[in-house]
Design a protein around this motif. Structure first.
Motif, PDB file in Angstrom:
ATOM      1  N   THR A 165       1.793  37.352  17.826  1.00 46.32           N
ATOM      2  CA  THR A 165       0.642  37.558  18.722  1.00 46.32           C
ATOM      3  C   THR A 165       1.037  37.358  20.175  1.00 46.32           C
ATOM      4  O   THR A 165       0.674  38.160  21.049  1.00 46.32           O
ATOM      5  CB  THR A 165      -0.486  36.585  18.347  1.00 46.32           C
ATOM      6  N   ALA A 166       1.808  36.299  20.439  1.00 45.06           N
ATOM      7  CA  ALA A 166       2.258  36.057  21.819  1.00 45.06           C
ATOM      8  C   ALA A 166       3.153  37.193  22.298  1.00 45.06           C
ATOM      9  O   ALA A 166       3.075  37.602  23.465  1.00 45.06           O
ATOM     10  CB  ALA A 166       3.007  34.724  21.882  1.00 45.06           C
ATOM     11  N   LEU A 167       4.005  37.722  21.410  1.00 42.23           N
ATOM     12  CA  LEU A 167       4.881  38.840  21.785  1.00 42.23           C
ATOM     13  C   LEU A 167       4.057  40.054  22.213  1.00 42.23           C
ATOM     14  O   LEU A 167       4.326  40.677  23.252  1.00 42.23           O
ATOM     15  CB  LEU A 167       5.778  39.208  20.594  1.00 42.23           C
ATOM     16  N   GLY A 168       3.035  40.389  21.430  1.00 44.29           N
ATOM     17  CA  GLY A 168       2.199  41.529  21.793  1.00 44.29           C
ATOM     18  C   GLY A 168       1.460  41.331  23.101  1.00 44.29           C
ATOM     19  O   GLY A 168       1.390  42.233  23.938  1.00 44.29           O
ATOM     20  N   LEU A 169       0.930  40.129  23.304  1.00 45.73           N
ATOM     21  CA  LEU A 169       0.148  39.870  24.519  1.00 45.73           C
ATOM     22  C   LEU A 169       1.013  39.916  25.776  1.00 45.73           C
ATOM     23  O   LEU A 169       0.613  40.504  26.792  1.00 45.73           O
ATOM     24  CB  LEU A 169      -0.546  38.511  24.408  1.00 45.73           C
ATOM     25  N   VAL A 170       2.215  39.309  25.730  1.00 48.99           N
ATOM     26  CA  VAL A 170       3.051  39.297  26.935  1.00 48.99           C
ATOM     27  C   VAL A 170       3.588  40.693  27.251  1.00 48.99           C
ATOM     28  O   VAL A 170       3.737  41.062  28.427  1.00 48.99           O
ATOM     29  CB  VAL A 170       4.206  38.283  26.795  1.00 48.99           C
ATOM     30  N   LEU A 171       3.872  41.492  26.213  1.00 51.83           N
ATOM     31  CA  LEU A 171       4.356  42.853  26.480  1.00 51.83           C
ATOM     32  C   LEU A 171       3.250  43.719  27.078  1.00 51.83           C
ATOM     33  O   LEU A 171       3.491  44.511  27.999  1.00 51.83           O
ATOM     34  CB  LEU A 171       4.889  43.478  25.188  1.00 51.83           C
ATOM     35  N   VAL A 172       2.039  43.570  26.560  1.00 48.83           N
ATOM     36  CA  VAL A 172       0.923  44.318  27.137  1.00 48.83           C
ATOM     37  C   VAL A 172       0.667  43.868  28.580  1.00 48.83           C
ATOM     38  O   VAL A 172       0.438  44.692  29.481  1.00 48.83           O
ATOM     39  CB  VAL A 172      -0.349  44.125  26.276  1.00 48.83           C
ATOM     40  N   ALA A 173       0.748  42.557  28.814  1.00 43.20           N
ATOM     41  CA  ALA A 173       0.525  42.044  30.170  1.00 43.20           C
ATOM     42  C   ALA A 173       1.582  42.555  31.143  1.00 43.20           C
ATOM     43  O   ALA A 173       1.262  42.932  32.275  1.00 43.20           O
ATOM     44  CB  ALA A 173       0.523  40.516  30.138  1.00 43.20           C
TER      45      ALA A 173
END
Length: 250
Positions: free
Chosen positions: A100-108
């Motif tokens: 989840t953190a990986l997806g959020l930071v990449l989107v950010a």
């Protein structure tokens, strides 16, 4: 999804981040994405999160520009965490939170590029980065224009979906067995309306591009990196090496 802000528009500003070459930002996002994809460790994720936060602070991104997902978005994450912890225990919960953190930071990180880069600079930068492929007779300019137009069309698509949803809410409601036309309104009607609106928008965009001399002009703008871009790439490279070393040592 009821985003209260539109995350795919440029935030006005004249910071160092805004003045960077668009290709440099794309290279940084690509490097951070490869790092977290190959090595999805907490040090790597922390590095990407730190880069995102520091970049946002330097670019003076206002808090109002940050999208606020609806409650059900965080509810789905909580349900996923609960299911993984129940099925696989603590290890499963850690893996889920890391993904989840990986997806959020990449989107950010990707959204930060859009916040600080004019759309007109995306296509020339992509064409410049992919220029070695011209030796293989690849349609580099066409690919760059297609990607730039997709990025350009995303805010329009979000706005159109918002309008369609608002119109759907304003329509009179009737029981499913009633003869009133509003009783037959459903998701298919909204999809049909969205397709009709998208076709109209694409036709208008095609006419505008033709009036301006074709797609070739979108990549004709000469854009080159400078010394600041080189310094940023070196710093990001060293930070990635530091994240790899920290992962190995920890």
């Amino acid at each position: 999804m009821t985003m209260r802000t539109v995350p795919l528009r440029r935030v006005p500003g004249d910071s160092i981040v805004h003045r960077l070459w668009a290709g440099t930002k794309l290279i940084v996002v690509l490097a951070l994405g490869i790092l977290t994809w190959v090595l999805p460790s907490w040090p790597a994720l922390g590095l990407v999160a730190a880069v995102v936060v520091i970049t946002a602070l330097i670019a003076s991104i206002p808090l109002g520009a940050i999208p606020r997902p609806p409650w059900w978005f965080w509810g789905l994450i909580a349900i996923g965490a609960a299911m993984n912890s129940t099925v696989a225990g603590w290890a499963g919960l850690i893996v889920f939170l890391r993904a989840t953190a990986l997806g959020l930071v990449l989107v950010a990180s990707s959204v930060l590029v859009i916040w600080t880069t004019p759309m007109a600079e995306i296509a020339p930068a992509l064409a410049k980065l992919m220029s070695p492929l011209r030796r293989l007779r690849m349609p580099v300019d066409e690919w760059a224009v297609a990607i730039a137009l997709c990025l350009r069309g995303l805010p329009l698509l979000i706005e159109e979906m918002r309008i369609l949803r608002a119109v759907h809410r304003l329509r009179p409601k009737a029981p499913p067995d009633a003869d009133h036309p509003s009783a037959q309104m459903g998701i298919l009607d909204m999809i049909t309306s969205a397709m009709s609106s998208a076709l109209r928008r694409s036709s208008e965009m095609a006419e505008a591009i033709t009036a301006r001399g074709g797609t070739g002009r979108l990549t004709a703008y000469e854009s080159r990196p400078g010394r600041l871009d080189a310094a940023i790439l070196v710093i990001v490279f060293l930070a990635c090496v530091g994240a790899v070393v920290a992962t190995i040592l920890l």
